[in-house]
Design a protein around this motif. Sequence first.
Motif, PDB file in Angstrom:
ATOM      1  N   PRO A 191       0.806  -1.238   0.000  1.00 32.41           N
ATOM      2  CA  PRO A 191       0.000   0.000   0.000  1.00 32.41           C
ATOM      3  C   PRO A 191       0.832   1.278   0.000  1.00 32.41           C
ATOM      4  CG  PRO A 191      -0.890  -1.603   1.553  1.00 32.41           C
ATOM      5  CD  PRO A 191       0.428  -2.126   1.118  1.00 32.41           C
ATOM      6  N   GLY A 192       1.897   1.292   0.777  1.00 32.83           N
ATOM      7  CA  GLY A 192       2.763   2.472   0.781  1.00 32.83           C
ATOM      8  C   GLY A 192       3.433   2.694  -0.556  1.00 32.83           C
ATOM      9  N   ALA A 193       3.866   1.603  -1.194  1.00 33.11           N
ATOM     10  CA  ALA A 193       4.490   1.731  -2.513  1.00 33.11           C
ATOM     11  C   ALA A 193       3.484   2.208  -3.554  1.00 33.11           C
ATOM     12  CB  ALA A 193       5.091   0.395  -2.928  1.00 33.11           C
ATOM     13  N   GLU A 194       2.220   1.791  -3.420  1.00 34.08           N
ATOM     14  CA  GLU A 194       1.192   2.238  -4.365  1.00 34.08           C
ATOM     15  C   GLU A 194       0.952   3.739  -4.261  1.00 34.08           C
ATOM     16  OE1 GLU A 194      -3.151   0.596  -5.890  1.00 34.08           O
ATOM     17  OE2 GLU A 194      -2.553   0.310  -3.791  1.00 34.08           O
ATOM     18  N   GLN A 195       0.919   4.266  -3.042  1.00 36.56           N
ATOM     19  CA  GLN A 195       0.752   5.708  -2.866  1.00 36.56           C
ATOM     20  C   GLN A 195       1.980   6.463  -3.371  1.00 36.56           C
ATOM     21  OE1 GLN A 195      -1.838   7.485  -2.178  1.00 36.56           O
ATOM     22  NE2 GLN A 195      -0.662   9.387  -2.272  1.00 36.56           N
ATOM     23  N   GLN A 196       3.155   5.911  -3.120  1.00 33.53           N
ATOM     24  CA  GLN A 196       4.364   6.527  -3.656  1.00 33.53           C
ATOM     25  C   GLN A 196       4.324   6.569  -5.181  1.00 33.53           C
ATOM     26  OE1 GLN A 196       7.659   4.344  -1.845  1.00 33.53           O
ATOM     27  NE2 GLN A 196       8.343   6.222  -0.874  1.00 33.53           N
ATOM     28  N   LEU A 197       3.803   5.514  -5.783  1.00 36.89           N
ATOM     29  CA  LEU A 197       3.713   5.473  -7.242  1.00 36.89           C
ATOM     30  C   LEU A 197       2.758   6.543  -7.766  1.00 36.89           C
ATOM     31  CD1 LEU A 197       4.672   4.011  -9.753  1.00 36.89           C
ATOM     32  CD2 LEU A 197       2.843   2.346  -9.444  1.00 36.89           C
ATOM     33  N   ARG A 198       1.668   6.796  -7.062  1.00 37.94           N
ATOM     34  CA  ARG A 198       0.763   7.878  -7.470  1.00 37.94           C
ATOM     35  C   ARG A 198       1.474   9.232  -7.404  1.00 37.94           C
ATOM     36  NH1 ARG A 198      -2.732   5.472  -3.511  1.00 37.94           N
ATOM     37  NH2 ARG A 198      -4.071   3.859  -4.447  1.00 37.94           N
ATOM     38  N   GLU A 199       2.269   9.448  -6.358  1.00 41.21           N
ATOM     39  CA  GLU A 199       2.982  10.717  -6.227  1.00 41.21           C
ATOM     40  C   GLU A 199       4.075  10.853  -7.288  1.00 41.21           C
ATOM     41  OE1 GLU A 199       4.358  10.668  -2.234  1.00 41.21           O
ATOM     42  OE2 GLU A 199       2.357  10.815  -1.339  1.00 41.21           O
ATOM     43  N   ILE A 200       4.735   9.759  -7.583  1.00 37.27           N
ATOM     44  CA  ILE A 200       5.763   9.795  -8.634  1.00 37.27           C
ATOM     45  C   ILE A 200       5.136  10.122  -9.983  1.00 37.27           C
ATOM     46  CG2 ILE A 200       7.424   8.376  -9.896  1.00 37.27           C
ATOM     47  CD1 ILE A 200       7.788   6.807  -7.220  1.00 37.27           C
ATOM     48  N   GLN A 201       4.014   9.500 -10.285  1.00 39.23           N
ATOM     49  CA  GLN A 201       3.359   9.747 -11.571  1.00 39.23           C
ATOM     50  C   GLN A 201       2.740  11.138 -11.622  1.00 39.23           C
ATOM     51  OE1 GLN A 201       0.691   6.432 -12.174  1.00 39.23           O
ATOM     52  NE2 GLN A 201       2.362   5.023 -12.647  1.00 39.23           N
ATOM     53  N   GLU A 202       2.421  11.720 -10.488  1.00 39.21           N
ATOM     54  CA  GLU A 202       1.990  13.130 -10.456  1.00 39.21           C
ATOM     55  C   GLU A 202       3.113  14.039 -10.942  1.00 39.21           C
ATOM     56  OE1 GLU A 202      -0.508  16.475  -9.484  1.00 39.21           O
ATOM     57  OE2 GLU A 202      -0.950  14.339  -9.678  1.00 39.21           O
ATOM     58  N   VAL A 203       4.343  13.737 -10.524  1.00 41.32           N
ATOM     59  CA  VAL A 203       5.489  14.540 -10.961  1.00 41.32           C
ATOM     60  C   VAL A 203       5.751  14.338 -12.452  1.00 41.32           C
ATOM     61  CG1 VAL A 203       7.952  14.941 -10.605  1.00 41.32           C
ATOM     62  CG2 VAL A 203       6.487  14.439  -8.656  1.00 41.32           C
ATOM     63  N   LEU A 204       5.704  13.095 -12.920  1.00 44.33           N
ATOM     64  CA  LEU A 204       5.926  12.830 -14.345  1.00 44.33           C
ATOM     65  C   LEU A 204       4.843  13.462 -15.210  1.00 44.33           C
ATOM     66  CD1 LEU A 204       7.021   9.075 -14.128  1.00 44.33           C
ATOM     67  CD2 LEU A 204       8.482  11.054 -14.524  1.00 44.33           C
ATOM     68  N   ALA A 205       3.592  13.380 -14.742  1.00 42.87           N
ATOM     69  CA  ALA A 205       2.496  13.986 -15.497  1.00 42.87           C
ATOM     70  C   ALA A 205       2.627  15.508 -15.527  1.00 42.87           C
ATOM     71  CB  ALA A 205       1.164  13.578 -14.885  1.00 42.87           C
TER      72      ALA A 205
ATOM     73  N   LEU B 242      13.499  26.805  -2.604  1.00 41.12           N
ATOM     74  CA  LEU B 242      14.536  26.367  -1.682  1.00 41.12           C
ATOM     75  C   LEU B 242      14.580  24.849  -1.519  1.00 41.12           C
ATOM     76  CD1 LEU B 242      14.026  29.031   1.151  1.00 41.12           C
ATOM     77  CD2 LEU B 242      15.769  29.027  -0.652  1.00 41.12           C
ATOM     78  N   ARG B 243      13.522  24.173  -1.908  1.00 38.55           N
ATOM     79  CA  ARG B 243      13.454  22.718  -1.748  1.00 38.55           C
ATOM     80  C   ARG B 243      14.012  22.014  -2.973  1.00 38.55           C
ATOM     81  NH1 ARG B 243       8.304  24.171  -0.145  1.00 38.55           N
ATOM     82  NH2 ARG B 243       7.473  23.331  -2.099  1.00 38.55           N
ATOM     83  N   HIS B 244      14.615  20.862  -2.712  1.00 42.94           N
ATOM     84  CA  HIS B 244      15.185  20.072  -3.809  1.00 42.94           C
ATOM     85  C   HIS B 244      14.133  19.213  -4.488  1.00 42.94           C
ATOM     86  CE1 HIS B 244      17.842  17.411  -6.058  1.00 42.94           C
ATOM     87  NE2 HIS B 244      17.252  16.378  -5.486  1.00 42.94           N
ATOM     88  N   GLY B 245      13.269  18.577  -3.693  1.00 41.99           N
ATOM     89  CA  GLY B 245      12.284  17.667  -4.241  1.00 41.99           C
ATOM     90  C   GLY B 245      11.013  18.370  -4.669  1.00 41.99           C
ATOM     91  N   PRO B 246      10.138  17.654  -5.367  1.00 42.10           N
ATOM     92  CA  PRO B 246       8.887  18.249  -5.846  1.00 42.10           C
ATOM     93  C   PRO B 246       7.814  18.271  -4.766  1.00 42.10           C
ATOM     94  CG  PRO B 246       9.047  15.987  -6.582  1.00 42.10           C
ATOM     95  CD  PRO B 246      10.320  16.276  -5.846  1.00 42.10           C
ATOM     96  N   ASP B 247       6.790  19.071  -5.001  1.00 44.55           N
ATOM     97  CA  ASP B 247       5.628  19.134  -4.108  1.00 44.55           C
ATOM     98  C   ASP B 247       4.583  18.139  -4.617  1.00 44.55           C
ATOM     99  OD1 ASP B 247       3.723  19.767  -2.279  1.00 44.55           O
ATOM    100  OD2 ASP B 247       3.214  21.722  -3.150  1.00 44.55           O
ATOM    101  N   VAL B 248       4.277  17.111  -3.816  1.00 45.90           N
ATOM    102  CA  VAL B 248       3.366  16.044  -4.240  1.00 45.90           C
ATOM    103  C   VAL B 248       2.084  16.035  -3.404  1.00 45.90           C
ATOM    104  CG1 VAL B 248       5.192  14.570  -5.146  1.00 45.90           C
ATOM    105  CG2 VAL B 248       4.575  14.404  -2.731  1.00 45.90           C
ATOM    106  N   LYS B 249       1.737  17.155  -2.778  1.00 46.27           N
ATOM    107  CA  LYS B 249       0.534  17.195  -1.950  1.00 46.27           C
ATOM    108  C   LYS B 249      -0.741  17.070  -2.774  1.00 46.27           C
ATOM    109  CE  LYS B 249       2.483  19.824   1.895  1.00 46.27           C
ATOM    110  NZ  LYS B 249       2.388  21.070   2.713  1.00 46.27           N
ATOM    111  N   SER B 250      -0.689  17.466  -4.037  1.00 44.07           N
ATOM    112  CA  SER B 250      -1.886  17.401  -4.880  1.00 44.07           C
ATOM    113  C   SER B 250      -2.051  16.050  -5.570  1.00 44.07           C
ATOM    114  CB  SER B 250      -1.832  18.502  -5.940  1.00 44.07           C
ATOM    115  OG  SER B 250      -0.666  18.366  -6.734  1.00 44.07           O
TER     116      SER B 250
END
Length: 419
Positions: free
Chosen positions: A161-175, A295-303
């Motif tokens: 389940p945690g990996a599935e949510q991570q995958l949604r956030e990763i694909q949000e960045v790619l999209a 100032l942050r290195h990583g992306p914002d994946v809250k959405s």
Amino acid sequence: MNRFSKWTVLAAAAILTVSCGFKHKKYDNPITKNTQQPDKVLFDKAIKDIEKGRYEVARLTLNTLINTYDTSEFLAKAKLAVADSWFREGGTHGLAQAEAEYKDFILFYPTMEEAAESQKKICDIHYKQMDKADRDSNQALRAEQECRQLLVQFPNSKFAPGAEQQLREIQEVLAESEMRTGSFYHHKGALAAAANRLGSLVDQYPLYSKADEALWLEGDSFVRMGPRFKPKGGEAYQKLVKEYPLSSYTEQAKKKLREMEMEIPAADPAAVARMKFEQENRKGSGLVTKSTAFLRHGPDVKSAAKSGTPAMTNNRPSVPASVPPASTGTGVNDVTIAPAGTGTSALDTQPDARANPTGASAGEVKPEAKPGEEAAATDATTKPVETVADPKDAKKKSKKPSKKPDPKAKQTGNQPPQQ
């Protein structure tokens, strides 16, 4: 000591305590047996070194255990502890070494419970190194691949389940990266490229938070490309109305469909329920977060989406609609392949063509021989032919010996020679 100094000392002590707590994080020791076996003693010593941040010393101890006690029951745990020491050490080099060690552990112990945890940590390695959507997407692509591997190889694991949510956030960045490219093309007037990018984006990542906007821009691009592409624009509007009914672009899409005299589809109930859930659980970025984003290195994946099945296939590039389809006719330069033996030569149509004499031409029919001539022909064919190896010998044999006249012999007219 005044009041200000006391608060300063307390704050410094609190910061020191917190930093020490992060540095000496307790290691989850999977072995509970308290024995005095040599391999167990080495393993416990290495775990204490890992907890205190002495990673190099811990790895030396663990390698001693692995090389000395190759049949130890703690061998698998020791190999996993080596990978964990690199993971805790961090840095580009440390994370690369950790990934290699985790992959080795999965290869040698794929059925152990810790194998799924190792794959999850490989996903975390690339997830933590992701850049923003407008920068290099290599780490995001690697994280997407590793999280998919966890869901495929260990679907029933507690880490799934945690990996599935991570995958949604990763694909949000790619999209988001694809969305920025498509919006740029649309703004600059490259309508075919914009429609192609935005359409493939929605097909690949339907859970993207701005998929409705991407469909709206796709339909607008097709409509502006001319009358021939207006039906495709209408299809984009219909998809927007049906699959994203609560979007702010839905009413505008319906208006466009009425002007184009196209059917307005009904909203999908499952899509309505999904969008309601996302609106209730999605957390937007605050003013402080947006102002300090640089100032942050990583992306914002809250959405990113909180529900739905993420895409499990790679995004494949498609051909723009303005490119004409390839011709299917047979041209003069087409190359065809046919099996052997289907030609029209004499060797194919006449099986006895090879049996003809050398002098006979291809396709020539040999005349019927008379009874008297059959024997002669047979003798001629069966008579051995003399072959000459050396051409000089052939030249010598071709010359006939000539008799030279005797100069002493004199003949006159018809008189007989003198005795």
